[in-house]
Write a protein that holds these residues in place. Structure first.
Motif, PDB file in Angstrom:
ATOM      1  N   GLU A   1      -2.092  39.937  25.992  1.00 17.37           N
ATOM      2  CA  GLU A   1      -3.243  40.302  25.164  1.00 17.37           C
ATOM      3  C   GLU A   1      -4.399  40.820  26.025  1.00 17.37           C
ATOM      4  O   GLU A   1      -5.052  41.803  25.683  1.00 17.37           O
ATOM      5  CB  GLU A   1      -3.698  39.108  24.320  1.00 17.37           C
ATOM      6  N   GLU A   2      -4.642  40.173  27.165  1.00 15.11           N
ATOM      7  CA  GLU A   2      -5.707  40.627  28.061  1.00 15.11           C
ATOM      8  C   GLU A   2      -5.385  42.001  28.636  1.00 15.11           C
ATOM      9  O   GLU A   2      -6.268  42.850  28.768  1.00 15.11           O
ATOM     10  CB  GLU A   2      -5.917  39.613  29.185  1.00 15.11           C
ATOM     11  N   ILE A   3      -4.124  42.238  28.938  1.00 11.20           N
ATOM     12  CA  ILE A   3      -3.712  43.552  29.451  1.00 11.20           C
ATOM     13  C   ILE A   3      -3.921  44.618  28.376  1.00 11.20           C
ATOM     14  O   ILE A   3      -4.458  45.701  28.657  1.00 11.20           O
ATOM     15  CB  ILE A   3      -2.242  43.514  29.937  1.00 11.20           C
ATOM     16  N   ARG A   4      -3.546  44.321  27.137  1.00 16.03           N
ATOM     17  CA  ARG A   4      -3.768  45.277  26.033  1.00 16.03           C
ATOM     18  C   ARG A   4      -5.261  45.570  25.864  1.00 16.03           C
ATOM     19  O   ARG A   4      -5.657  46.718  25.660  1.00 16.03           O
ATOM     20  CB  ARG A   4      -3.178  44.732  24.730  1.00 16.03           C
ATOM     21  N   GLU A   5      -6.066  44.528  25.966  1.00 18.69           N
ATOM     22  CA  GLU A   5      -7.513  44.709  25.818  1.00 18.69           C
ATOM     23  C   GLU A   5      -8.067  45.589  26.935  1.00 18.69           C
ATOM     24  O   GLU A   5      -8.883  46.489  26.683  1.00 18.69           O
ATOM     25  CB  GLU A   5      -8.199  43.346  25.821  1.00 18.69           C
ATOM     26  N   LEU A   6      -7.619  45.357  28.163  1.00 17.18           N
ATOM     27  CA  LEU A   6      -8.056  46.200  29.282  1.00 17.18           C
ATOM     28  C   LEU A   6      -7.609  47.649  29.091  1.00 17.18           C
ATOM     29  O   LEU A   6      -8.376  48.581  29.352  1.00 17.18           O
ATOM     30  CB  LEU A   6      -7.499  45.662  30.604  1.00 17.18           C
ATOM     31  N   GLU A   7      -6.376  47.831  28.641  1.00 20.13           N
ATOM     32  CA  GLU A   7      -5.883  49.185  28.393  1.00 20.13           C
ATOM     33  C   GLU A   7      -6.732  49.890  27.345  1.00 20.13           C
ATOM     34  O   GLU A   7      -7.067  51.076  27.505  1.00 20.13           O
ATOM     35  CB  GLU A   7      -4.416  49.143  27.944  1.00 20.13           C
ATOM     36  N   GLN A   8      -7.106  49.173  26.295  1.00 14.76           N
ATOM     37  CA  GLN A   8      -7.937  49.756  25.239  1.00 14.76           C
ATOM     38  C   GLN A   8      -9.314  50.149  25.779  1.00 14.76           C
ATOM     39  O   GLN A   8      -9.823  51.219  25.482  1.00 14.76           O
ATOM     40  CB  GLN A   8      -8.073  48.769  24.070  1.00 14.76           C
ATOM     41  N   ILE A   9      -9.900  49.277  26.574  1.00 13.34           N
ATOM     42  CA  ILE A   9     -11.210  49.570  27.166  1.00 13.34           C
ATOM     43  C   ILE A   9     -11.131  50.801  28.060  1.00 13.34           C
ATOM     44  O   ILE A   9     -11.984  51.686  28.010  1.00 13.34           O
ATOM     45  CB  ILE A   9     -11.738  48.353  27.950  1.00 13.34           C
ATOM     46  N   LEU A  10     -10.086  50.877  28.881  1.00  6.81           N
ATOM     47  CA  LEU A  10      -9.915  52.028  29.764  1.00  6.81           C
ATOM     48  C   LEU A  10      -9.694  53.314  28.993  1.00  6.81           C
ATOM     49  O   LEU A  10     -10.216  54.381  29.363  1.00  6.81           O
ATOM     50  CB  LEU A  10      -8.776  51.778  30.746  1.00  6.81           C
ATOM     51  N   LYS A  11      -8.944  53.250  27.877  1.00  3.90           N
ATOM     52  CA  LYS A  11      -8.752  54.437  27.027  1.00  3.90           C
ATOM     53  C   LYS A  11     -10.084  54.906  26.479  1.00  3.90           C
ATOM     54  O   LYS A  11     -10.366  56.115  26.448  1.00  3.90           O
ATOM     55  CB  LYS A  11      -7.787  54.116  25.890  1.00  3.90           C
ATOM     56  N   GLN A  12     -10.920  53.972  26.029  1.00  4.58           N
ATOM     57  CA  GLN A  12     -12.219  54.336  25.486  1.00  4.58           C
ATOM     58  C   GLN A  12     -13.113  54.941  26.584  1.00  4.58           C
ATOM     59  O   GLN A  12     -13.831  55.901  26.350  1.00  4.58           O
ATOM     60  CB  GLN A  12     -12.899  53.122  24.861  1.00  4.58           C
ATOM     61  N   LYS A  13     -13.064  54.355  27.786  1.00  6.56           N
ATOM     62  CA  LYS A  13     -13.846  54.891  28.910  1.00  6.56           C
ATOM     63  C   LYS A  13     -13.393  56.314  29.237  1.00  6.56           C
ATOM     64  O   LYS A  13     -14.209  57.183  29.530  1.00  6.56           O
ATOM     65  CB  LYS A  13     -13.680  54.003  30.143  1.00  6.56           C
ATOM     66  N   LYS A  14     -12.078  56.533  29.189  1.00  9.33           N
ATOM     67  CA  LYS A  14     -11.531  57.850  29.509  1.00  9.33           C
ATOM     68  C   LYS A  14     -12.009  58.894  28.501  1.00  9.33           C
ATOM     69  O   LYS A  14     -12.268  60.039  28.855  1.00  9.33           O
ATOM     70  CB  LYS A  14     -10.007  57.769  29.520  1.00  9.33           C
ATOM     71  N   LYS A  15     -12.187  58.474  27.261  1.00  7.42           N
ATOM     72  CA  LYS A  15     -12.661  59.383  26.214  1.00  7.42           C
ATOM     73  C   LYS A  15     -14.174  59.561  26.259  1.00  7.42           C
ATOM     74  O   LYS A  15     -14.740  60.312  25.491  1.00  7.42           O
ATOM     75  CB  LYS A  15     -12.266  58.856  24.829  1.00  7.42           C
ATOM     76  N   GLY A  16     -14.849  58.806  27.142  1.00  4.11           N
ATOM     77  CA  GLY A  16     -16.282  58.928  27.270  1.00  4.11           C
ATOM     78  C   GLY A  16     -17.072  58.018  26.363  1.00  4.11           C
ATOM     79  O   GLY A  16     -18.274  58.178  26.202  1.00  4.11           O
ATOM     80  N   LYS A  17     -16.404  57.025  25.750  1.00  2.41           N
ATOM     81  CA  LYS A  17     -17.094  56.076  24.881  1.00  2.41           C
ATOM     82  C   LYS A  17     -17.406  54.826  25.678  1.00  2.41           C
ATOM     83  O   LYS A  17     -16.712  54.484  26.614  1.00  2.41           O
ATOM     84  CB  LYS A  17     -16.223  55.718  23.684  1.00  2.41           C
ATOM     85  N   LYS A  18     -18.433  54.138  25.227  1.00  3.66           N
ATOM     86  CA  LYS A  18     -18.812  52.897  25.901  1.00  3.66           C
ATOM     87  C   LYS A  18     -18.006  51.728  25.406  1.00  3.66           C
ATOM     88  O   LYS A  18     -17.681  51.539  24.321  1.00  3.66           O
ATOM     89  CB  LYS A  18     -20.313  52.617  25.731  1.00  3.66           C
TER      90      LYS A  18
END
Length: 125
Positions: A108-125
């Motif tokens: 679950e923590e890995i999925r959460e990190l992946e989601q955060i990184l995807k959002q960062k890559k798209k330029g979202k906070k």
């Protein structure tokens, strides 16, 4: 910027953040039984935290009641920024990489990190 809080003060604050407002006796009772501090020591920590602006006091009756002035999140953010500056010269990337490489993360923590990184890559906070 929230003030620097010592390790012992963090222990006291964790009790206050969990059930604010509290008397000194209630803070003492809320600490782990193995902390080994006398009530006077806890009073000293509470006094310091008031002086630092982390806690405020009220006196609705005979006892002094301690309540939070700063949120846990504010203090965690300040501590994190200070740590990042001291240990990683302010660079967040190496800090994150260090912790990800050295931590046992749940799926679950890995999925959460992946989601955060995807959002960062798209330029979202």
């Amino acid at each position: 910027m929230p003030p620097k809080i010592s390790g012992s003060e963090w222990e006291v604050m964790n009790v206050v953040w969990a059930k604010s407002p509290l008397t000194a006796a209630e803070v003492f009772a809320g600490l782990p039984p193995d902390h080994g501090w006398a009530p006077k020591t806890v009073n000293t920590f509470l006094t310091r935290l008031v002086a630092k602006g982390v806690l405020r006091t009220q006196r609705p009756g005979k006892a002094i009641v301690y309540a939070t002035r700063l949120t846990r999140e504010d203090c965690v953010a300040a501590e994190g920024a200070s740590f990042t500056q001291r240990v990683f010269q302010g660079a967040a990337g190496p800090l994150v990489l260090h912790f990800v490489e050295n931590a046992d993360l749940s799926p679950e923590e890995i999925r959460e990190l992946e989601q955060i990184l995807k959002q960062k890559k798209k330029g979202k906070k």
